[in-house]
Design a protein around this motif. Structure first.
Motif, mmCIF file in Angstrom:
data_model
loop_
_atom_site.group_PDB
_atom_site.id
_atom_site.type_symbol
_atom_site.label_atom_id
_atom_site.label_comp_id
_atom_site.label_asym_id
_atom_site.label_seq_id
_atom_site.Cartn_x
_atom_site.Cartn_y
_atom_site.Cartn_z
ATOM 1 N N ASP A 1 -12.022 5.452 -1.513
ATOM 2 C CA ASP A 1 -10.566 4.870 -1.225
ATOM 3 C C ASP A 1 -9.405 5.724 -1.492
ATOM 4 O O ASP A 1 -8.314 5.707 -0.701
ATOM 5 C CB ASP A 1 -10.426 3.469 -1.520
ATOM 6 N N ALA A 2 -9.391 6.210 -2.676
ATOM 7 C CA ALA A 2 -8.389 7.395 -2.911
ATOM 8 C C ALA A 2 -8.481 8.315 -1.945
ATOM 9 O O ALA A 2 -7.227 9.194 -1.545
ATOM 10 C CB ALA A 2 -8.510 7.552 -4.531
ATOM 11 N N ASP B 1 0.950 -1.177 -0.039
ATOM 12 C CA ASP B 1 0.088 0.013 0.033
ATOM 13 C C ASP B 1 0.779 1.302 0.091
ATOM 14 O O ASP B 1 1.922 1.281 0.672
ATOM 15 C CB ASP B 1 -0.759 -0.077 1.385
ATOM 16 N N ASP C 1 -9.007 8.708 1.004
ATOM 17 C CA ASP C 1 -8.487 8.328 2.346
ATOM 18 C C ASP C 1 -7.026 8.638 2.242
ATOM 19 O O ASP C 1 -6.549 9.247 3.204
ATOM 20 C CB ASP C 1 -8.768 7.063 2.762
ATOM 21 N N VAL C 2 -6.147 8.131 1.169
ATOM 22 C CA VAL C 2 -5.102 8.288 0.960
ATOM 23 C C VAL C 2 -4.457 9.742 0.712
ATOM 24 O O VAL C 2 -3.703 10.267 1.279
ATOM 25 C CB VAL C 2 -4.356 7.313 -0.275
ATOM 26 N N GLY D 1 -1.634 7.689 -3.732
ATOM 27 C CA GLY D 1 -0.351 7.516 -3.067
ATOM 28 C C GLY D 1 0.724 8.493 -3.622
ATOM 29 O O GLY D 1 1.850 8.731 -2.987
ATOM 30 N N SER E 1 -6.807 2.589 -6.848
ATOM 31 C CA SER E 1 -7.196 3.936 -6.488
ATOM 32 C C SER E 1 -6.350 4.501 -5.344
ATOM 33 O O SER E 1 -5.870 5.688 -5.273
ATOM 34 C CB SER E 1 -8.490 4.096 -6.106
ATOM 35 N N ARG E 2 -5.962 3.624 -4.339
ATOM 36 C CA ARG E 2 -5.091 3.949 -3.257
ATOM 37 C C ARG E 2 -3.657 4.211 -3.767
ATOM 38 O O ARG E 2 -2.793 5.100 -3.253
ATOM 39 C CB ARG E 2 -5.026 2.969 -2.153
ATOM 40 N N TYR F 1 -1.041 1.668 4.916
ATOM 41 C CA TYR F 1 -2.452 1.526 5.701
ATOM 42 C C TYR F 1 -2.353 2.460 6.822
ATOM 43 O O TYR F 1 -3.179 1.955 7.829
ATOM 44 C CB TYR F 1 -3.084 0.012 5.852
ATOM 45 N N TYR G 1 -9.825 -1.068 -5.718
ATOM 46 C CA TYR G 1 -9.484 -0.355 -4.243
ATOM 47 C C TYR G 1 -7.880 -0.262 -4.138
ATOM 48 O O TYR G 1 -7.309 0.817 -3.833
ATOM 49 C CB TYR G 1 -9.834 -1.422 -3.285
ATOM 50 N N TRP G 2 -7.321 -1.254 -4.699
ATOM 51 C CA TRP G 2 -5.587 -1.057 -4.672
ATOM 52 C C TRP G 2 -5.036 -0.295 -5.471
ATOM 53 O O TRP G 2 -4.225 0.590 -5.198
ATOM 54 C CB TRP G 2 -5.129 -2.465 -4.900
ATOM 55 N N ASP H 1 -3.440 5.454 7.279
ATOM 56 C CA ASP H 1 -4.916 5.909 7.374
ATOM 57 C C ASP H 1 -5.708 5.040 8.484
ATOM 58 O O ASP H 1 -6.543 5.550 9.215
ATOM 59 C CB ASP H 1 -5.307 6.235 6.203
#
Length: 604
Positions: free
Chosen positions: A526-527, A41, A529-530, A501, A496-497, A45, A493-494, A47
């Motif tokens: 999800d994006a 990530d 949050d990062v 990032g 977008s994070r 993670y 999910y992955w 967050d």
């Protein structure tokens, strides 16, 4: 809509998903398990750690109210050999937490009901032996695996014949109905909890092309949860061997070894083990089942080689006689390699027979721990020809002093179609993110080529490309990569994070506007949050204790003492207007941020 009876099950589920238990599960087991997954990530993670209480209460509420929905997992391939690939499953952190909690709720009872003390698998709980490299070991606690090895070394000396075998496609053929029956017979588990466990496993199982659920096929996940359950599937084999006329027995997951006194007894126990497994729709692996004489077993298990390496390991761990250790290790490595004309292991190489691959990894570990190396060419041969050694070889290659030359050869492999699995692109990306390179036009062009090829292979390749682009490419090139793949990224999910990032790269730069427009068009919580985490790090006037410790800590397992996600967080720190007071020793603690030309160009 729930059935009327669900109200009577609610209290049982709430007991299993107590917030205190969930918190312990996240910190002690789930978070370490996440770190072992292939896809890392962008912010590790952090967050989630920062707002953990909200997540835990939400999980408990959704499960206890019957509204919990398993998020869509991601599949990826990792090559075993000759193009044959193992399908692995990447699952959402929340689903991993639920699965770990359910597994843990039955683990101790399953362990207590184990019919044999010679079945050595135990979950690792995130703890590893000192100096142990996780990439060299597949699953379970290292301590339990060492006990297994010690046991088979012992009875390989005691018995006239040794049966070695494993289960054919073990995970792929686990029947959930059989699993349910076995678990319920061993553990005092409420029906509602068992229902939820089977429900989660079913939703994580591969069901392609709109096919119906089959109730067969345990998902292969980098987690102890599924292995704890799969381990119980073999209790009946343990019981059989404990009550049969065998001299010795040892099992680690589906690797099983039996010591007997005659060929006749060996064949009889193989027959009975296979029939026992057939009652659960499983079979022994005929290609890997062998009956070895004592002399053959001694060679297969590489007992003398293990003993000699264990003696040298004592010196290396204590930092004594390192020059002597390096000389001995190099001699043993060359002798066991029996180098062929092509440069790889010869026909008589120890590394290609029996437990030789484990010796190969062990001796490499000791060579590098003792401060020596093997040639880049040896490691490149393994990358190209031996998929099982590829992650290990690339990890050691990242310490090369010839990064540009090695990268040229790796990109040639990419372009020539050497890699047929997703994991290879992640491993090569790991090398590119952590090794040292001279900043040249050719090196940058090769990074561009990798990003183009990797992004075209699938979502896992695109994930790798996004991070490689952050280190090597210009912001306008990164923006094009993002814009060209916005649809793929927005639904994942992955991805977008990963895209979010890159926030720290664009903060305060001329390209900030287009990047911000991209994130808005992405419309991904999800994006967000990062993005919000990194933006907060870049703007905050104070850092909490956890972030301060994270900023300072170096990770010596990487060649420049930096794991790449930390580089992205440190870049947000560096762009904070108060960084001089918040992180005054940033460049002292992490000199590579300035010394490495590709890290430096990111904005440090």
């Amino acid at each position: 809509m729930q059935s009327p009876k669900f109200q009577f099950l609610k209290s049982d589920i709430q007991d299993v998903f107590d917030v205190k238990l969930l918190r312990e599960e996240w910190k002690k087991r789930t978070k370490p398990q996440i770190r072992k997954q292939l896809v890392f990530d962008a912010i590790e993670y952090r967050d989630i750690d920062q707002d953990l209480t909200r997540l835990l209460h939400r999980v408990r509420r959704e499960v206890s109210e019957g509204n919990y929905v398993v998020r869509m997992p991601k599949r990826y391939l990792t090559e075993k050999s000759r193009g044959l690939c193992r399908q692995m499953t990447l699952i959402h952190p929340r689903d991993l937490l639920v699965l770990e909690r359910l597994s843990r709720s039955v683990y101790f009872e399953l362990k207590r009901k184990a019919p044999s003390k010679s079945a050595f698998f135990e979950p690792d709980d995130g703890k590893f032996a000192k100096g142990f490299k996780q990439s060299d070991f597949e699953y379970g606690s290292f301590a339990s695996w060492k006990k297994f090895q010690k046991s088979i070394f012992g009875f390989a000396k005691e018995n006239d014949f040794i049966v070695i075998t494993d289960v054919a496609n073990f995970y792929d053929f686990i029947n959930f109905q059989h699993l349910r029956n076995i678990v319920s017979s061993l553990a005092d588990i409420r029906e509602s909890t068992l229902d939820l466990l089977i429900h989660v496993l079913n939703r994580l199982t591969w069901t392609p092309d709109f096919m119906p659920l089959t109730q067969v096929g345990m998902p292969q996940i980098e987690t102890s949860a599924t292995r704890v359950l799969a381990n119980a599937m073999l209790y009946e084999v343990d019981k059989l061997c404990e009550h049969s006329a065998v001299a010795n027995y040892a099992r680690f997951m589906d690797d099983m070894d039996v010591g007997v006194e005659s060929i006749q007894k060996a064949k009889a126990i193989v027959r009975d083990m296979d029939l026992t497994l057939q009652s659960r729709q499983l079979r022994l692996n005929s290609s890997k089942t062998q009956i070895l004489s004592q002399k053959e077993a001694y060679k297969h298990f590489c007992i003398s080689e293990n003993l000699s390496l264990n003696r040298i390991e004592t010196f290396v761990e204590k930092g004594r006689f390192l020059k002597f250790a390096r000389t001995i290790l190099t001699e043993k490595y060359e002798g066991w390699l029996d180098r062929s004309v092509a440069g790889g292991p010869g026909e008589n190489s120890l590394f290609i027979r029996g437990n030789g691959p484990k010796i190969h990894k062990h001796v490499l570990s000791l060579i590098y721990d003792a401060g020596s190396t093997v040639s880049d060419e040896d490691l490149l041969w393994q990358v190209e020809h031996n998929p099982s050694m590829r992650p290990t070889a690339l990890r050691y290659l990242s310490r090369t002093r010839r990064g540009n030359t090695v990268l040229k050869k790796l990109i040639a492999m990419v372009k020539n179609g050497v890699f047929v699995d997703d994991a290879a692109y992640v491993d090569v990306a790991g090398f590119m993110l952590h090794a040292r390179f001279r900043k040249t036009k050719a090196c940058t062009l090769r990074a561009e080529e990798f990003c183009s090829y990797a992004a075209s292979t699938g979502d896992i390749g695109l994930h790798s490309a996004l991070f490689v682009s952050a280190r090597f490419l210009t912001r306008s090139q990164i923006q094009r990569l993002l814009d060209d793949n916005i649809e793929r990224i927005s639904d994942d999910y992955w991805l977008s994070r990963a895209a979010a990032g890159l926030t720290s790269l664009f903060i305060g730069e001329a390209e900030w506007g287009p990047y911000l427009d991209f994130l808005r068009d992405l419309n991904s919580p999800d994006a967000d949050d990062v993005y919000e985490y990194l933006l907060d790090v870049s703007q905050s006037t104070s850092f909490n204790k956890s972030l301060k410790a994270y900023i300072r800590a170096a990770n010596q397992t990487f060649p420049q003492a930096l794991f790449f996600p930390k580089v992205l967080v440190l870049l947000a720190v560096a762009k904070n207007g108060s960084s001089a007071s918040l992180a005054p020793s940033l460049h002292v603690d992490h000199p590579a941020l300035k010394k490495d030309p590709y890290y430096s160009q990111m904005g440090f």
